[in-house]
Design an enzyme around this catalytic site. Structure first.
Site, PDB file in Angstrom:
ATOM      1  N   LEU C 232      71.850  95.930  35.245  1.00  0.00           N
ATOM      2  CA  LEU C 232      71.855  94.620  35.898  1.00  0.00           C
ATOM      3  C   LEU C 232      73.263  94.025  35.992  1.00  0.00           C
ATOM      4  O   LEU C 232      73.979  93.955  34.992  1.00  0.00           O
ATOM      5  CB  LEU C 232      70.940  93.665  35.102  1.00  0.00           C
ATOM      6  N   ASP C 233      73.644  93.564  37.168  1.00  0.00           N
ATOM      7  CA  ASP C 233      74.915  92.868  37.396  1.00  0.00           C
ATOM      8  C   ASP C 233      76.125  93.717  37.030  1.00  0.00           C
ATOM      9  O   ASP C 233      77.193  93.191  36.720  1.00  0.00           O
ATOM     10  CB  ASP C 233      74.971  91.544  36.597  1.00  0.00           C
TER      11      ASP C 233
END
Lengths: 288, 288, 288, 288
Positions: C232-233
């Protein structure tokens, strides 16, 4: 830093130019490190900058006036009607700094030079005032005072020219130099004099741009570095930047904030010039 | 959002002004939420913006023409020779948007308005072209076409004026409106017409600023929002911003990049106006 | 806009690569419009983007799977172990936009697409909420609601995949889409899912970045557009930008200011992707 | 510059605070030059900075420990439970600069100080290396070398403390000082040690932020100036800025570009501190 050779080319746009240049470098054993090109639709001009590693290059780059390179590259240059120039990163260009009383751009350039940011030599500082001798001494750069008055302008420019020749300067930087050279002088050094103007050109041309900006109530002030041409503040722009101001800022604040801008914009322009990243087309620059 | 009252004051600079105003608000039960002031040394002018919570304010702000407030505040205003204005956040100003064919600023303002970013009403859009009717319909705002030609200019301005009156507009926004109003018209709405100029004023005044910027080879392009005055592109600047461009950018790229700038700069200016954050002194703005 | 062909190459760095590619284009009658290359010293990787005018190109670019081009280019590709891809500007990539309730990035992309800024097709919008149907209708783009809950996630992703296939999408844009895809899903679309994160990554990863930024008291907030990867991210960053904030700004102000950032950063990233300007090396992007 | 007095106040938010302070200044003959206030909704805190001209002020500001002012202002301070501080621009604060080997921030601060940008005294430079003696000599500032090793840390901090006392320093600036003070030391100087971190906090905390930024492939790098607290790189942020980078930039380029950022960000922070423009609330700053 690996030594490199930089080939700068401008010519009418035509097919096969990138291929011919890349092939030339490759055929002679060069390894291309960076290549940038730009085709200007309006003027039909093609501009290219190729930086290559000359370690295994089989053309002799050490010859006077690049005679060997010239011989090998001529066929391509002639075929495409190229203006070209070859620069060697091992040959550091020689820059004379001109300064008057304001010392911030001078100090900044000398500091950056000492830090290794600017790959050039600084053989001399020329000023119309003795004030900045102490800074020159700290950085161990010769400092020559050439006074200029209305009366002795021609004579002073002659003296400056002989200094430029004597110190074999490649280019000149006007680091807030408060004198305007004659057209004759300027025309002798095309793309070789860099100025910093403390305004966002073409707004606020001429004198006291911060006062003009204050009067007009702008919300951003700027600085512009450009090559000097015959027409004041009208030469090809190399770099510009701005900083936000408000009603809280007095003229003195604009001047203070502007100093930071001027340093940053001028030093970027000098660096680009030193690294042979700037090509001209008409009155504009391509910055690779 | 808590409802608030905003008192805007400008007057000759003198001792005791902040104290008198703060004390007035306090004495009558108001709670100061924000206070900003500026003393302009050059013009000897004092400018202040005080935003206060009127919940427990014991002066009646609902009276016609603020008669009660006027009565109580007059002694202070007279003592310091104040120009003043009181705005209530509960009374949302009415903005008419003017647009021609380019729709990006119109679309942006309507979207922001709908999102709740702009605390105003949009009772009407006026255009000299029918093109943007569909957008107006989507946002459910009436759209009035007023054609302007050289011949019918006076008549068209009369029609526009009656629309302004009929829709009780407080101010007008020229969202890339390609018509120039007459001096007579402009002078009737001081500090009430906001324009977006697609250049970094005072550079690139007049027509086709992106083409001018391209020609000059600048490294940054800008946009400027200002109040419209009699002299074209010379009114007090509210907001400006810039974006970096290079030789890679064609005129079309400048226009595209400029659209983003124009939207952002105009919408910031409109927001500042709507929130009563802008005061004039001479031809300049204080933005609190 | 002249139609063009874009050749993207990445391979181990070696002498003669620029020359071989430029020569190939030239030999077959192509005219190079832009050429950019980058050699990454750390990874020993060479990356290149060549855009050429295929008007007189004697290789047939219309064949299925570029069979003719493949045949002619293979010798070079094999010699230098090149990963390559050829894109034709005449073949506009198909982009599916994913959106939840926040509509600002959706509206912005649709507007820019309609203005001609984004040279792609938008065959479909997918959302987990019905709210933005009206916007889709205005821009005449089909709008498909696929609800996602913890329970039906697998099923929902299956449905989304069949939409991606059915609409022959080339890439996906998460325009503030508030769902997290499974690793399986993400891994099926490497460098084909673009996300906008409303924080200056790697600061403020995860949820509620504006609240995190507010808590930390930063003086600038940012937005980051990146390719989605399993972590994520953490995918390769395409574009970032920031805007200044102060103590005056509430969390709501950060959110409002952030919206402008998100739109600009995401639309720049999409444009770069559509123009085939992005190459990956490791977890980083080269943006030509 | 007109001498001025600056009153800094923080207290629980309550009605009448602006009025009471403004009235106090006015009643005693002071003329308010600038007034800024901020009410923080979350913490219920009211913060104010009032700068006034003390020419006709009838309270004696020359008394030791501001006894006379204290006497007169106490009733207001007690009524509103104010934390307050009065600073006089005529009393220039004394700043000790700490530096290790990197000299760019040191040189920049000394130059700005000499130019009159920073209204403070610099009685001493402390370093853990002898390298920068020559610069200190040029600017005629005493330079004290205090070596720090793991073994002598306590002893070294004692020595530093006695220097701080001996030179009556008001605050300390860590101008790329590569040592970490103990918690004990730090806690003795709340809001009195300013650091420059060469990363965009809270991203890239700890060591080698430029290398971290390079690894992550960010498109902007930043610098952060903050007050030093017990937790490393976690103190209240005073100022931040960023500069754009690309795949063309090596780690060395990031370091070079970062130097400019660090200088500008640190010098802005120092200036704000010297002008008494910074108030703390929680772990955040209000910068007036």
């Amino acid at each position: 830093m690996t030594p490199s050779a930089i080939l700068l080319v401008s010519c009418p746009d035509a097919k096969g130019e990138v291929a011919s240049i890349a092939d030339f470098v490759y055929r002679h054993g060069g390894n291309i490190l960076h290549a940038d090109e730009h085709a200007d639709a309006d003027s039909g001009l093609f501009l290219m900058r190729v930086e290559f590693d000359p370690k295994d290059f089989d053309v002799d780059l050490a010859q006077k006036d690049l005679a060997d390179f010239r011989k090998h590259f001529s066929p391509i240059a002639e075929r495409f009607k190229m203006n070209w120039r070859l620069a060697l990163s091992s040959r550091r260009p020689r820059m004379i700094i001109f300064v008057s009383r304001y010392d911030h751009c001078l100090v900044d350039l000398l500091y950056r030079h000492q830090s290794g940011e600017l790959a050039c030599e600084i053989p001399l500082i020329i000023s119309n005032h003795p004030d900045n001798q102490r800074i020159a001494d700290f950085y161990k750069v010769p400092y020559s005072v050439v006074s200029i008055t209305k009366e002795n302008k021609q004579e002073a420019e002659n003296k400056i020219e002989s200094l430029i020749q004597g110190y074999r300067a490649d280019f000149m930087v006007l680091a807030r130099y408060m004198q305007i050279f004659s057209s004759d002088f300027v025309n002798r050094y095309p793309q070789r004099i860099i100025n910093i103007h403390h305004g966002f050109l073409p707004a606020f041309m001429g004198a006291k741009p911060y006062h003009q900006a204050f009067e007009r109530g702008v919300k951003l002030i700027g600085a512009t570095s450009h090559y000097v041409t015959e027409v004041l503040d009208d030469g090809p722009i190399i770099e510009q930047d701005v900083v936000r101001v408000s009603h809280r800022d007095t003229v003195e604040d604009l001047i203070r904030k502007g100093r930071d801008l001027e340093q940053v914009v001028l030093s970027r322009a000098v660096r680009l010039h030193v690294e042979n990243r700037i090509l001209l087309y008409g009155n504009k620059t391509v910055v690779f």
